[in-house]
Design a protein around this motif. Structure first.
Motif, PDB file in Angstrom:
ATOM      1  N   GLU A 280      43.993 -75.953 -15.412  1.00  0.00           N
ATOM      2  CA  GLU A 280      44.015 -76.085 -13.954  1.00  0.00           C
ATOM      3  C   GLU A 280      44.301 -74.738 -13.293  1.00  0.00           C
ATOM      4  OE1 GLU A 280      43.467 -78.293 -10.519  1.00  0.00           O
ATOM      5  OE2 GLU A 280      43.203 -78.899 -12.610  1.00  0.00           O
ATOM      6  N   ARG A 281      45.247 -73.990 -13.861  1.00  0.00           N
ATOM      7  CA  ARG A 281      45.542 -72.672 -13.312  1.00  0.00           C
ATOM      8  C   ARG A 281      44.349 -71.730 -13.463  1.00  0.00           C
ATOM      9  NH1 ARG A 281      50.848 -73.703 -15.389  1.00  0.00           N
ATOM     10  NH2 ARG A 281      50.240 -72.790 -17.402  1.00  0.00           N
ATOM     11  N   SER A 282      43.662 -71.813 -14.605  1.00  0.00           N
ATOM     12  CA  SER A 282      42.488 -70.961 -14.819  1.00  0.00           C
ATOM     13  C   SER A 282      41.395 -71.282 -13.805  1.00  0.00           C
ATOM     14  CB  SER A 282      41.962 -71.147 -16.243  1.00  0.00           C
ATOM     15  OG  SER A 282      42.931 -70.770 -17.197  1.00  0.00           O
ATOM     16  N   LYS A 283      41.216 -72.583 -13.538  1.00  0.00           N
ATOM     17  CA  LYS A 283      40.206 -72.982 -12.559  1.00  0.00           C
ATOM     18  C   LYS A 283      40.555 -72.460 -11.168  1.00  0.00           C
ATOM     19  CE  LYS A 283      40.274 -76.667 -10.281  1.00  0.00           C
ATOM     20  NZ  LYS A 283      40.381 -78.064  -9.809  1.00  0.00           N
ATOM     21  N   SER A 284      41.846 -72.603 -10.800  1.00  0.00           N
ATOM     22  CA  SER A 284      42.270 -72.118  -9.482  1.00  0.00           C
ATOM     23  C   SER A 284      42.107 -70.608  -9.378  1.00  0.00           C
ATOM     24  CB  SER A 284      43.723 -72.524  -9.227  1.00  0.00           C
ATOM     25  OG  SER A 284      43.874 -73.933  -9.244  1.00  0.00           O
ATOM     26  N   ASP A 285      42.465 -69.880 -10.439  1.00  0.00           N
ATOM     27  CA  ASP A 285      42.312 -68.419 -10.433  1.00  0.00           C
ATOM     28  C   ASP A 285      40.841 -68.020 -10.329  1.00  0.00           C
ATOM     29  OD1 ASP A 285      45.033 -68.201 -10.662  1.00  0.00           O
ATOM     30  OD2 ASP A 285      45.022 -67.889 -12.832  1.00  0.00           O
ATOM     31  N   PHE A 286      39.971 -68.779 -11.041  1.00  0.00           N
ATOM     32  CA  PHE A 286      38.539 -68.483 -10.985  1.00  0.00           C
ATOM     33  C   PHE A 286      37.984 -68.695  -9.578  1.00  0.00           C
ATOM     34  CE2 PHE A 286      34.192 -70.185 -11.127  1.00  0.00           C
ATOM     35  CZ  PHE A 286      33.523 -69.082 -11.646  1.00  0.00           C
ATOM     36  N   LEU A 287      38.375 -69.821  -8.953  1.00  0.00           N
ATOM     37  CA  LEU A 287      37.902 -70.090  -7.594  1.00  0.00           C
ATOM     38  C   LEU A 287      38.387 -69.027  -6.622  1.00  0.00           C
ATOM     39  CD1 LEU A 287      38.375 -73.980  -7.335  1.00  0.00           C
ATOM     40  CD2 LEU A 287      36.228 -72.713  -7.547  1.00  0.00           C
ATOM     41  N   ALA A 288      39.664 -68.648  -6.754  1.00  0.00           N
ATOM     42  CA  ALA A 288      40.214 -67.650  -5.842  1.00  0.00           C
ATOM     43  C   ALA A 288      39.524 -66.294  -6.020  1.00  0.00           C
ATOM     44  CB  ALA A 288      41.716 -67.526  -6.073  1.00  0.00           C
ATOM     45  N   ASN A 289      39.352 -65.871  -7.270  1.00  0.00           N
ATOM     46  CA  ASN A 289      38.727 -64.568  -7.530  1.00  0.00           C
ATOM     47  C   ASN A 289      37.268 -64.555  -7.084  1.00  0.00           C
ATOM     48  OD1 ASN A 289      41.102 -63.601  -8.663  1.00  0.00           O
ATOM     49  ND2 ASN A 289      40.533 -64.238 -10.722  1.00  0.00           N
ATOM     50  N   THR A 290      36.541 -65.655  -7.395  1.00  0.00           N
ATOM     51  CA  THR A 290      35.135 -65.735  -7.006  1.00  0.00           C
ATOM     52  C   THR A 290      34.981 -65.736  -5.497  1.00  0.00           C
ATOM     53  OG1 THR A 290      34.665 -67.001  -9.021  1.00  0.00           O
ATOM     54  CG2 THR A 290      33.007 -67.048  -7.289  1.00  0.00           C
ATOM     55  N   SER A 291      35.852 -66.466  -4.820  1.00  0.00           N
ATOM     56  CA  SER A 291      35.778 -66.543  -3.359  1.00  0.00           C
ATOM     57  C   SER A 291      36.020 -65.169  -2.743  1.00  0.00           C
ATOM     58  CB  SER A 291      36.805 -67.550  -2.843  1.00  0.00           C
ATOM     59  OG  SER A 291      36.551 -68.840  -3.381  1.00  0.00           O
ATOM     60  N   HIS A 292      36.992 -64.443  -3.277  1.00  0.00           N
ATOM     61  CA  HIS A 292      37.252 -63.101  -2.770  1.00  0.00           C
ATOM     62  C   HIS A 292      36.047 -62.188  -2.998  1.00  0.00           C
ATOM     63  CE1 HIS A 292      41.335 -63.296  -1.329  1.00  0.00           C
ATOM     64  NE2 HIS A 292      41.732 -63.927  -2.424  1.00  0.00           N
ATOM     65  N   GLU A 293      35.399 -62.331  -4.145  1.00  0.00           N
ATOM     66  CA  GLU A 293      34.241 -61.489  -4.443  1.00  0.00           C
ATOM     67  C   GLU A 293      33.078 -61.812  -3.516  1.00  0.00           C
ATOM     68  OE1 GLU A 293      34.079 -58.958  -6.437  1.00  0.00           O
ATOM     69  OE2 GLU A 293      36.145 -59.206  -7.117  1.00  0.00           O
ATOM     70  N   ILE A 294      32.920 -63.078  -3.146  1.00  0.00           N
ATOM     71  CA  ILE A 294      31.813 -63.466  -2.265  1.00  0.00           C
ATOM     72  C   ILE A 294      32.064 -62.996  -0.833  1.00  0.00           C
ATOM     73  CG2 ILE A 294      30.553 -65.437  -1.301  1.00  0.00           C
ATOM     74  CD1 ILE A 294      31.042 -66.922  -3.877  1.00  0.00           C
ATOM     75  N   ARG A 295      33.302 -62.967  -0.419  1.00  0.00           N
ATOM     76  CA  ARG A 295      33.610 -62.590   0.958  1.00  0.00           C
ATOM     77  C   ARG A 295      33.198 -61.144   1.258  1.00  0.00           C
ATOM     78  NH1 ARG A 295      39.584 -64.418   2.646  1.00  0.00           N
ATOM     79  NH2 ARG A 295      38.821 -63.562   4.625  1.00  0.00           N
ATOM     80  N   THR A 296      33.281 -60.280   0.265  1.00  0.00           N
ATOM     81  CA  THR A 296      32.960 -58.877   0.494  1.00  0.00           C
ATOM     82  C   THR A 296      31.500 -58.670   0.928  1.00  0.00           C
ATOM     83  OG1 THR A 296      34.668 -58.198  -1.082  1.00  0.00           O
ATOM     84  CG2 THR A 296      32.980 -56.572  -0.528  1.00  0.00           C
ATOM     85  N   PRO A 297      30.506 -59.169   0.164  1.00  0.00           N
ATOM     86  CA  PRO A 297      29.114 -58.988   0.644  1.00  0.00           C
ATOM     87  C   PRO A 297      28.819 -59.768   1.924  1.00  0.00           C
ATOM     88  CG  PRO A 297      29.180 -60.375  -1.317  1.00  0.00           C
ATOM     89  CD  PRO A 297      30.540 -59.792  -1.155  1.00  0.00           C
ATOM     90  N   MET A 298      29.486 -60.917   2.125  1.00  0.00           N
ATOM     91  CA  MET A 298      29.254 -61.670   3.352  1.00  0.00           C
ATOM     92  C   MET A 298      29.731 -60.879   4.566  1.00  0.00           C
ATOM     93  SD  MET A 298      27.550 -64.312   2.983  1.00  0.00           S
ATOM     94  CE  MET A 298      27.754 -64.662   4.721  1.00  0.00           C
TER      95      MET A 298
END
Length: 283
Positions: A180-198
Motif C-alpha cells: 500500500e505504501r509503495s502504491k501511494s509513493d508511486f502515485l505521488a511520484n508519478t503525479s509530481h512528474e506529470i505536473r511538470t510538463p503540464m
C-alpha cells in the motif's frame, strides 16, 4: 502493533489477578494450618514482587510471563510440600497451564510442564507421598499424572500453532502495508512528474495568448488547452490527495471558487469528448 502490546499488557494484569488470588489462599492456609513462618514470608514477598514487576516496571512481556508462572509454580510446590499431597495440586497445575496460554508463548507452557514433572518425581521418589502398594493406586497415579501431562502437551501444541498463525498474519499484514505504501509513493511520484510538463504546456499557452495578432479560432483553442490543462491538474491533485488521505496527512482547506469558471471547464471537457456524436449539451 500498539494494540497487540496493549492486549499483552492486559493479559499480564489478568494473570496477576489470578496469581494474587492464589497467593491469598496460600496465606489463609498458612495461618489456619500453622505452616512455618518462612512460607508466609515467601508468599508475601513473591506477591509484592509480582505486583511490582507487572504494574510498576517495564519488563518485557515474555520475561514477565515466565516470572509470573515460575513464581506461581513455586507457590504450588510449597502448598504440595506443606500438605504432603500430590493429587490435590494437579488441578492447580492444569489451571495454571490454561492461564499461561493468554501469553501466547508455548515456552511458558513448556516450562510449567517441566516443573510439573519435577514436582511429580519429587513426590513419587523422594517424599514418598504417592502410594504404589496396590495396582489400583498405580493406575490412579498413571491416570492422574497422564491427564495432567496430556493437557499440558495439548496446550503447548495449541499455543505453538496459534503463534505460527499469528506470525503468518503479521507477516501478511506487513506485506500488504508495504504494498500500500509503495502504491501511494508511486502515485505521488508519478503525479509530481506529470505536473511538470503540464505546467510547461499551460505556460506556453499563456505566452501564445499574449500575441495580439492571434485569430479568434487559435485564441479559443489555446483557451481550451488551458482549461483542459487545469482540469488535468485537478485530477492529478486528486491523486495526490488520495495518497495524502492514505498516509493520514490530508488537510481540508476551505476556499472560494468561481462557478462560471467551473462550468466552463466542464463544458470544455465534455465538448472535447463529444466529438461528432449526436449529443446536445445544454447549460
Amino acid at each position: 502493533m500498539s494494540k497487540i502490546l496493549a492486549s499483552r499488557k492486559k493479559n499480564s494484569y489478568i494473570a496477576l489477578a489470578v496469581v494474587m488470588l492464589f497467593s491469598v489462599l496460600m496465606l489463609v492456609a498458612a495461618f489456619t494450618k500453622s505452616w512455618p513462618v518462612w512460607t508466609i514470608i515467601y508468599t508475601i514477598v513473591a506477591a509484592v514482587l509480582m505486583t511490582v514487576l507487572t504494574l510498576f516496571t517495564k519488563v518485557r512481556e515474555k520475561t514477565l510471563s515466565h516470572m509470573l508462572m515460575f513464581l506461581s509454580m513455586i507457590n504450588i510446590f510449597i502448598f504440595s510440600l506443606m500438605q504432603m499431597e500430590l493429587y490435590n495440586v494437579i488441578t492447580a497445575i492444569v489451571a495454571l497451564s490454561i492461564l499461561s496460554t493468554i501469553f501466547m508463548d508455548d515456552k511458558v507452557v513448556f516450562d510449567i510442564t517441566v516443573n510439573s514433572i519435577i514436582l511429580v518425581v519429587i513426590h513419587a521418589v523422594f517424599l514418598g507421598t504417592v502410594d504404589f502398594s496396590t495396582s489400583s493406586e498405580i493406575a490412579n497415579f498413571i491416570i492422574r499424572v497422564g491427564i495432567m501431562l496430556f493437557a499440558e502437551i495439548f496446550l503447548m501444541i495449541f499455543v505453538a500453532r496459534l503463534c505460527r498463525t499469528q506470525e503468518n498474519y503479521r507477516v501478511s499484514l506487513e506485506a500488504a502495508q508495504n504494498a500500500e505504501r509503495s502504491k501511494s509513493d508511486f502515485l505521488a511520484n508519478t503525479s509530481h512528474e506529470i505536473r511538470t510538463p503540464m505546467n510547461a504546456i499551460m505556460g506556453m499557452c499563456e505566452l501564445i495568448l499574449r500575441d495580439q495578432d492571434l485569430s479568434e479560432t487559435t485564441r479559443e483553442n489555446c483557451f481550451n488547452i488551458q482549461s483542459s490543462g487545469r482540469s488535468l491538474l485537478a485530477i492529478i491533485n486528486d491523486i495526490l490527495d488520495l495518497s495524502k488521505i492514505e498516509s493520514g496527512r490530508m488537510e481540508i482547506i476551505e476556499s472560494e471558487f468561481n462557478i462560471a469558471s467551473l462550468l466552463n471547464d466542464v463544458i470544455n471537457m465534455t465538448v472535447t469528448r463529444k466529438q461528432n456524436k449526436k449529443i446536445e449539451i445544454m447549460v
